[in-house]
Enzyme design. Structure first.
Site, PDB file in Angstrom:
ATOM      1  N   SER A 148      16.464  -3.964 -20.629  1.00  0.00           N
ATOM      2  CA  SER A 148      15.198  -3.659 -20.376  1.00  0.00           C
ATOM      3  C   SER A 148      14.508  -2.348 -21.122  1.00  0.00           C
ATOM      4  O   SER A 148      15.564  -0.781 -20.412  1.00  0.00           O
ATOM      5  CB  SER A 148      14.955  -3.866 -19.086  1.00  0.00           C
ATOM      6  OG  SER A 148      15.717  -2.886 -18.130  1.00  0.00           O
ATOM      7  N   CYS A 150      21.728   1.157 -15.643  1.00  0.00           N
ATOM      8  CA  CYS A 150      21.204   0.225 -15.472  1.00  0.00           C
ATOM      9  C   CYS A 150      20.414  -0.001 -16.263  1.00  0.00           C
ATOM     10  O   CYS A 150      19.926   1.298 -17.127  1.00  0.00           O
ATOM     11  CB  CYS A 150      20.922   0.302 -13.608  1.00  0.00           C
ATOM     12  SG  CYS A 150      20.148  -1.772 -13.192  1.00  0.00           S
ATOM     13  N   ILE A 179      21.616  -1.830 -21.477  1.00  0.00           N
ATOM     14  CA  ILE A 179      21.524  -2.514 -20.319  1.00  0.00           C
ATOM     15  C   ILE A 179      20.327  -3.356 -20.856  1.00  0.00           C
ATOM     16  O   ILE A 179      20.947  -4.746 -20.100  1.00  0.00           O
ATOM     17  CB  ILE A 179      21.844  -2.332 -18.381  1.00  0.00           C
ATOM     18  CG1 ILE A 179      22.489  -1.118 -18.697  1.00  0.00           C
ATOM     19  CG2 ILE A 179      22.174  -2.962 -17.605  1.00  0.00           C
ATOM     20  CD1 ILE A 179      23.803  -1.333 -19.535  1.00  0.00           C
ATOM     21  N   HIS A 200      26.759  -7.247 -16.308  1.00  0.00           N
ATOM     22  CA  HIS A 200      26.603  -6.302 -16.172  1.00  0.00           C
ATOM     23  C   HIS A 200      26.271  -6.271 -14.672  1.00  0.00           C
ATOM     24  O   HIS A 200      26.409  -7.305 -14.033  1.00  0.00           O
ATOM     25  CB  HIS A 200      25.527  -5.979 -16.242  1.00  0.00           C
ATOM     26  CG  HIS A 200      24.433  -5.067 -15.825  1.00  0.00           C
ATOM     27  ND1 HIS A 200      25.110  -3.761 -16.126  1.00  0.00           N
ATOM     28  CD2 HIS A 200      23.879  -4.598 -15.071  1.00  0.00           C
ATOM     29  CE1 HIS A 200      24.482  -2.606 -15.207  1.00  0.00           C
ATOM     30  NE2 HIS A 200      23.066  -3.479 -14.581  1.00  0.00           N
ATOM     31  N   TRP A 258      19.527 -13.422  -5.374  1.00  0.00           N
ATOM     32  CA  TRP A 258      17.957 -12.879  -5.430  1.00  0.00           C
ATOM     33  C   TRP A 258      17.039 -13.881  -5.506  1.00  0.00           C
ATOM     34  O   TRP A 258      15.785 -13.750  -5.501  1.00  0.00           O
ATOM     35  CB  TRP A 258      17.557 -12.451  -6.577  1.00  0.00           C
ATOM     36  CG  TRP A 258      19.095 -10.460  -6.529  1.00  0.00           C
ATOM     37  CD1 TRP A 258      19.177 -10.190  -5.459  1.00  0.00           C
ATOM     38  CD2 TRP A 258      18.421  -9.632  -7.305  1.00  0.00           C
ATOM     39  NE1 TRP A 258      19.785  -9.325  -5.729  1.00  0.00           N
ATOM     40  CE2 TRP A 258      19.799  -8.847  -6.408  1.00  0.00           C
ATOM     41  CE3 TRP A 258      18.598  -9.669  -8.859  1.00  0.00           C
ATOM     42  CZ2 TRP A 258      20.152  -7.570  -7.876  1.00  0.00           C
ATOM     43  CZ3 TRP A 258      18.858  -8.389  -9.290  1.00  0.00           C
ATOM     44  CH2 TRP A 258      19.668  -7.470  -8.738  1.00  0.00           C
ATOM     45  N   HIS A 314      18.091   5.673 -11.718  1.00  0.00           N
ATOM     46  CA  HIS A 314      16.963   4.992 -10.726  1.00  0.00           C
ATOM     47  C   HIS A 314      16.424   6.622 -10.076  1.00  0.00           C
ATOM     48  O   HIS A 314      15.433   6.372  -9.564  1.00  0.00           O
ATOM     49  CB  HIS A 314      18.013   4.669  -9.637  1.00  0.00           C
ATOM     50  CG  HIS A 314      18.962   3.447  -9.421  1.00  0.00           C
ATOM     51  ND1 HIS A 314      19.612   3.959  -9.733  1.00  0.00           N
ATOM     52  CD2 HIS A 314      18.784   2.217  -9.336  1.00  0.00           C
ATOM     53  CE1 HIS A 314      20.200   2.161  -9.892  1.00  0.00           C
ATOM     54  NE2 HIS A 314      19.386   1.054  -9.730  1.00  0.00           N
ATOM     55  N   GLU A 327      27.441   0.267 -12.856  1.00  0.00           N
ATOM     56  CA  GLU A 327      26.561   1.574 -12.346  1.00  0.00           C
ATOM     57  C   GLU A 327      27.919   2.233 -12.292  1.00  0.00           C
ATOM     58  O   GLU A 327      28.848   1.604 -11.013  1.00  0.00           O
ATOM     59  CB  GLU A 327      26.125   1.295 -10.946  1.00  0.00           C
ATOM     60  CG  GLU A 327      25.382   1.844 -10.078  1.00  0.00           C
ATOM     61  CD  GLU A 327      25.771   3.717  -9.566  1.00  0.00           C
ATOM     62  OE1 GLU A 327      26.794   2.677  -8.556  1.00  0.00           O
ATOM     63  OE2 GLU A 327      25.348   4.234  -8.696  1.00  0.00           O
ATOM     64  N   GLU A 354       0.801  -1.376  -0.112  1.00  0.00           N
ATOM     65  CA  GLU A 354      -0.159  -0.407  -0.138  1.00  0.00           C
ATOM     66  C   GLU A 354       1.249   1.308  -0.308  1.00  0.00           C
ATOM     67  O   GLU A 354       0.404   2.526  -0.565  1.00  0.00           O
ATOM     68  CB  GLU A 354      -0.849   0.035   0.879  1.00  0.00           C
ATOM     69  CG  GLU A 354      -1.778  -0.651   1.485  1.00  0.00           C
ATOM     70  CD  GLU A 354      -1.167  -2.262   1.888  1.00  0.00           C
ATOM     71  OE1 GLU A 354      -0.667  -2.730   1.922  1.00  0.00           O
ATOM     72  OE2 GLU A 354      -2.526  -3.429   2.907  1.00  0.00           O
TER      73      GLU A 354
HETATM   74  N1  GLN Z   1      19.365  -6.745 -17.670  1.00  0.00           N
HETATM   75  C1  GLN Z   1      18.491  -6.267 -16.806  1.00  0.00           C
HETATM   76  C2  GLN Z   1      18.022  -5.002 -17.556  1.00  0.00           C
HETATM   77  O1  GLN Z   1      18.774  -4.191 -17.952  1.00  0.00           O
HETATM   78  C3  GLN Z   1      19.600  -5.567 -15.415  1.00  0.00           C
HETATM   79  C4  GLN Z   1      18.683  -4.846 -14.625  1.00  0.00           C
HETATM   80  C5  GLN Z   1      19.837  -4.694 -13.258  1.00  0.00           C
HETATM   81  O2  GLN Z   1      20.960  -4.630 -13.121  1.00  0.00           O
HETATM   82  N2  GLN Z   1      19.114  -4.306 -12.041  1.00  0.00           N
HETATM   83  O3  GLN Z   1      16.612  -4.890 -16.526  1.00  0.00           O
HETATM   84 ZN    ZN Z   2      22.379  -2.910 -12.689  1.00  0.00          ZN
END
Ligand code: GLN
Ligand code: ZN
Length: 761
Positions: free
Chosen positions: A435, A729, A433, A644, A563, A697, A668, A16
Site C-alpha cells: 500500500s 510493512c 509491501i 509478507h 482478522w 509505524h 517486520e 472519538e
Molecule cells: N500489502 C499490505 C499493505 O501494504 C500488507 C499490510 C500488512 O502487512 N498489514 O498494506
Molecule cells: Zn505488515
C-alpha cells in the site's frame, strides 16, 4: 450473583479518542482538549456499565495508547532516551508509543508486539540497568477518583507484576531477576496507597499464566504474590487470567491468598477439568469468564447456565465475567443500521455482552430458568438453522482437496534459478509491501462511491489516476519491483471479504489494533467462495504502465480468517481451506493475465499460533501452512510468489515459515533488533528474505546511513543474492512527504551497499 467485566473498549463508541488524538498529533487541538475528550469517553462508559447492572466496573482500563505501557509508565519504567527529550508526561508517553522527531530530539518508538493470540498490539516496555522501578504515576488513582466523583465505585485494573516482568525487554546487563525486588516494592506501594482510598477490589491482570510455565516462573509468581498479598489488608485482590487455562499453576494460584481468581472458560480448554480435579477454595470468588470477549456471536445461555449451576452445586462462589477484556470486540450493534435483524439477532458486541451478563445473572438467580422468556428466546436462536450459511458445493470442493493441491513443483532451488534468469533483478532488489499513503483524496473517493455520490467509472478513473502516479513515483524513486498502491482497499481483509461469498460487513464495528489504529473485522457468516475476479483488473492496468515487474497483491487465507470474526459452527481448518480455494482462483487468474510476481500477505500467520506449544501443530500449524500452499501450488515455476508477515516474532516456527514454500518473504524487523536473522541462519532458511529496513509505524524519516547500517548487519547473516530491501510493512498509514523521503533514502542506501558488494566480488 455478581457480574464483572475485565475491561471495556476505549477508543470511543465512534472512535472519538482516535480522532482527537490524531488531531493532537497534528497540533490541531491542545492537550487540554484531548484530556477532555478522554474524560467524556470514560464517563459515558462507566455510566453505561452501571446502567447495565455490572457490579464490578473496571477503571484504568482506559488508555491513550496501550495499557501495558501505562502500567510501565506508572512505575517509572521509561527509558532515558525518552526522558531526555524533556517533554510533558503525555508527550513522553506518546514518544515511547510512536517515536519522536522534532525540536527536542530524534528517537524511535518502543517495539510493538502482538498481544497474546489477538490482533491487538502492545508496546514493549524497556528496562535499562539504571531504571528505578517505583510508583511515580497517578493514573490508576486519578481515574478511580474520577469515577467516584460521578458516584461510581470502580475496580481499578492494572497489569500484574509477573506479566509485566515477563513482557518487559531488558536492554542492559541486568535481567529479570535483578528487578524482582524493586518490582515487588513498587506494587507494595501501590497496594498501600490503594488502602488509603475507597478502593475495594483491585484487579491484577496476569495473562502470562496461560503460557507453558517453567518451574522458575511458578516459583517467581509464588514469591511475588506471597509478599504482596501479605500487605493487602482489607483490599480485595482479584488475579485475572485470560486467553487460555492455567494448567501449569492452578494449584499454586488457588493456594495463594487472593480474594478472587478470574479464569477463562472459553479459550481455557482445561479450566473445567482443573476445577473438577483440584477443586476451588470456598473462601474465594471464582470469576467465571464465560461471555466470550473475543468473538461476536451470542452467548449460548443453556451451556453457560449449565456451567454456572455446576459451580454453584459444587459450592463455589461465582461472579459472572467475560473471558477477556471486551477491548477485542466492537462497541455496539446499535451503530449497525444496515444489517438485517435475521443476522444481528445472532450477534452481541461489547454493549450487548453487558446485557448478556445481566441476563445470565438474573437467570442464574432463579430456581428454574428454563421457562424464563430470555432463556427461551436464546434457546430458539440456537435451534434454528442460520439463513445463507451452508453451500454443499463448497464443502464438496474442500473434501476433494488432495496432497497435490499443497505441493508446488519444481522445488525452491530449481525455481530460484529459473526466476533469476527471467527477472534479472539487481542484487538487493528494492520493493515495498504494497500500500501507498491513503491520503484524504483516496478515502474521499472511496466513501463518495460507497455513498453513491459518484459513479463507478468516476471511482475507477480516480483510482487509475492514483495508480499511474504511484507507478511513476516508484520509477522516479528507482524501486525495482513495483506495486499498484492498493488505493481501492480500505483494509487488506475487508476488501477481500467484500468480494467473497459468505461474509458480512459492519458499518462502525471498529476494534482497536494499536494506538489510534482500529480495524473493522468482517464476519464470516457462511461458506466462503470467490464470486468473480477481485484484483485482476487493477493489477493488469498497473503492469501495463511499466516495464518493471508489478506485484499482484493478495491477502492469504490464514490472515483473512484471523482478522475476521470466525464462525463457531464449523472448524478453523474448514474455514481456512474454503478461503484458500478462493484465493487460489485469484492467483491463477492473475498469472494467466500476465502478472509475474504475486504477493500473498500472511500478516497474521503468527498471531493465532496457540499459546501453548503442545497445541501448535495439532491445533493450527498443520492446516495453516497447508492453506497457504493451497493458494500457490499450481503456479508456473517462473511465477514468483512473495509473502509478507508483520512482526518477526516467528523465531520458533522458522521451519514452518520456510515450508510455506514462497519464493520471497518480507517481514517486520526494524523494531525488533534483527535477532530474527540469527535464527534464520541457524535453520538454514531457504526462502529469500526482505527484513524491513525501517519502521513504518512511526512518521520519522530514516537516514541513508541508518538504512545502510541495517543492511550491513543483514548482510553479515544473509547472502546478498537472497536479500531484498523494503520497509517493514505497507505505507498506507503514512503521509506522502515522509514516505517519498524515506523510500528515496532506502533506494539510495541499497544502491550504495550494492556497489560495495560488487566491489567485494
Ligand atoms: N500489502 C499490505 C499493505 O501494504 C500488507 C499490510 C500488512 O502487512 N498489514 O498494506
Ligand atoms: Zn505488515
Amino acid at each position: 450473583m455478581l457480574t464483572s467485566i475485565i475491561g471495556f473498549p476505549r477508543v470511543g463508541n465512534l472512535r472519538e479518542l482516535k480522532f482527537a488524538t490524531e488531531k493532537y498529533f497534528k497540533h490541531q487541538i491542545s492537550q487540554e482538549r484531548l484530556q477532555t475528550v478522554a474524560k467524556e469517553i470514560r464517563e459515558k462508559q462507566w455510566r453505561l456499565l452501571k446502567e447495565n447492572g455490572i457490579d464490578l466496573i473496571p477503571s484504568n482500563d482506559f488508555s491513550f495508547y496501550d495499557t501495558l505501557l501505562d502500567s510501565a509508565a506508572l512505575f517509572n519504567i521509561i527509558p532515558s532516551r525518552y526522558k531526555e527529550l524533556n517533554l510533558s508526561d503525555l508527550d513522553t508517553y506518546f514518544a515511547m508509543s510512536r517515536g519522536y522527531q522534532g525540536d527536542h530530539g530524534d528517537v524511535r518508538a518502543l517495539a510493538m508486539k502482538k498481544w497474546f493470540n489477538t490482533n491487538y498490539h502492545y508496546m514493549v516496555p524497556e528496562i535499562e540497568d539504571d531504571t528505578e522501578i517505583k510508583l511515580t504515576g497517578t493514573k490508576l488513582f486519578d481515574e478511580f477518583h474520577e469515577a467516584l466523583h460521578l458516584g461510581i465505585l470502580t475496580k481499578p485494573v492494572i497489569t500484574g507484576p509477573f506479566t509485566l516482568l515477563k513482557l518487559i525487554r531488558y536492554t542492559g546487563e541486568k535481567q529479570l531477576p535483578d528487578f524482582v525486588e524493586p518490582m515487588i516494592h513498587a506494587y507494595e506501594d501501590l497496594i498501600s496507597k490503594a488502602q488509603g482510598t475507597e478502593i475495594s477490589w483491585i484487579q491484577f491482570d496476569e495473562p502470562y499464566l496461560v503460557h507453558d510455565l517453567s518451574s522458575d516462573d511458578i516459583a517467581l509468581f509464588k514469591k511475588i504474590y506471597t509478599l504482596l498479598l501479605a500487605k493487602k489488608g482489607n483490599l480485595k485482590v482479584l488475579v485475572q487470567t485470560y486467553f487460555g487455562d492455567v494448567r501449569d499453576i492452578y494449584h499454586e494460584l488457588t493456594s495463594l491468598d487472593f480474594d478472587g481468581i478470574g479464569l477463562d472458560f472459553i479459550e481455557g480448554k482445561e479450566t473445567k477439568s482443573l476445577i473438577k480435579k483440584e477443586g476451588f477454595p470456598k473462601n474465594k470468588l471464582l470469576f467465571v469468564g464465560i461471555v466470550n470477549g473475543k468473538n461476536i456471536w451470542k452467548n449460548h445461555y443453556g451451556d453457560s447456565l449449565a456451567t454456572i449451576t455446576w459451580l454453584k452445586n459444587s459450592e463455589i462462589s461465582t461472579v459472572i465475567n467475560t473471558s477477556c477484556s471486551l477491548l477485542h470486540v466492537p462497541y455496539t450493534l446499535k451503530n449497525e443500521t444496515k444489517l438485517d435483524a435475521d443476522y444481528t439477532k445472532h450477534f452481541a458486541f461489547a454493549e450487548e455482552k453487558l446485557e448478556e451478563l445481566n441476563e445470565l445473572k438474573i437467570l442464574s438467580d432463579l430456581d428454574s430458568y428454563e421457562t424464563h422468556p430470555a432463556f427461551i428466546k436464546n434457546l430458539e436462536l440456537f435451534s434454528s438453522k442460520r439463513k445463507n450459511s451452508y453451500d454443499p458445493e463448497v464443502s464438496k470442493r474442500v473434501s476433494e482437496i488432495t496432497d497435490q493441491d499443497f505441493t508446488r513443483l519444481p522445488d525452491f532451488f530449481e525455481r530460484e534459478k529459473i526466476q533469476k534468469d527471467v527477472f534479472k533483478l539487481p542484487l538487493l532488489s528494492t520493493t515495498t509491501i504494497g500500500s501507498f499513503p491513503q491520503t484524504l483524496d483516496v478515502k474521499t473517493n472511496r466513501s463518495a462511491f460507497r455513498k453513491g455520490e459518484i459513479s463507478e467509472s468516476e471511482y475507477v478513473d480516480f483510482n487509475r489516476k492514483k495508480i499511474a502516479e504511484c507507478v511513476k513515483l516508484q520509477e522516479e524513486i528507482g524501486l525495482d519491483v513495483l506495486v499498484h498502491g492498493e488505493y481501492e482497499r480500505n483494509d487488506m481483509v475487508e476488501y477481500f471479504g467484500q468480494q467473497l461469498n459468505g461474509y458480512l460487513f459492519t458499518e462502525k464495528a471498529w476494534v482497536q489494533s494499536y494506538g489510534t489504529r482500529c480495524v473493522k473485522p468482517p464476519i464470516i457468516w457462511g461458506d466462503v467462495y470467490r464470486k468473480s475476479p477481485i484484483t485482476v483488473e487493477w493489477s493488469v492496468y498497473a503492469q501495463s504502465l511499466t516495464k518493471k515487474p508489478m506485484k499482484g497483491m493478495l491477502t492469504g487465507p490464514v490472515t483473512i480468517l484471523n482478522w475476521s470474526f470466525p464462525r463457531e459452527d464449523i472448524s478453523t481448518q474448514e474455514m481456512m481451506y474454503q478461503i484458500g480455494l478462493a484465493i487460489r482462483e485469484e492467483v491463477l487468474e492473475l498469472e494467466a493475465a500476465g502478472v509475474r510476481i504475486i504477493q500473498i500477505d500472511e500478516a497474521a500467520l503468527r498471531e493465532k499460533l496457540p499459546l501453548r506449544r503442545a497445541d501448535w501443530h495439532s491445533d493450527y500449524l498443520n492446516f495453516a501452512i497447508k492453506a497457504f500452499r493451497l493458494c500457490h501450488a499450481k503456479v508456473k515455476p517462473e511465477t514468483q510468489i512473495h509473502t509478507h508477515m508483520c512482526y518477526s516474532e516467528f523465531e520458533d516456527i522458522i521451519p514452518e515459515i520456510d515450508a510455506m514454500d514462497a519464493d520471497v518473504i518480507t517481514f517486520e524487523a526494524s523494531r525488533s533488533k534483527l535477532t530474527i536473522l540469527d535464527s534464520l541462519m541457524a535453520h538454514h532458511f531457504e526462502t529469500e528474505v526482505g527484513p524491513g529496513v525501517y519502521d513504518i509505524h512511526s512518521p520519522r524519516i530514516p537516514s541513508v546511513e541508518e538504512i545502510e547500517a541495517a543492511l550491513r548487519l543483514m548482510l553479515d547473516k544473509i547472502p546478498a543474492d537472497h536479500l531484498w530491501v523494503n520497509p517493514d510493512c505497507g505505507l498506507k498509514t503514512r503521509g506522502e512527504t515522509e514516505t517519498v523521503a524515506s523510500l528515496k533514502n532506502m533506494v539510495q542506501a541499497a544502491k550504495n551497499i550494492r556497489n560495495e558488494c560488487k566491489g567485494d566480488i
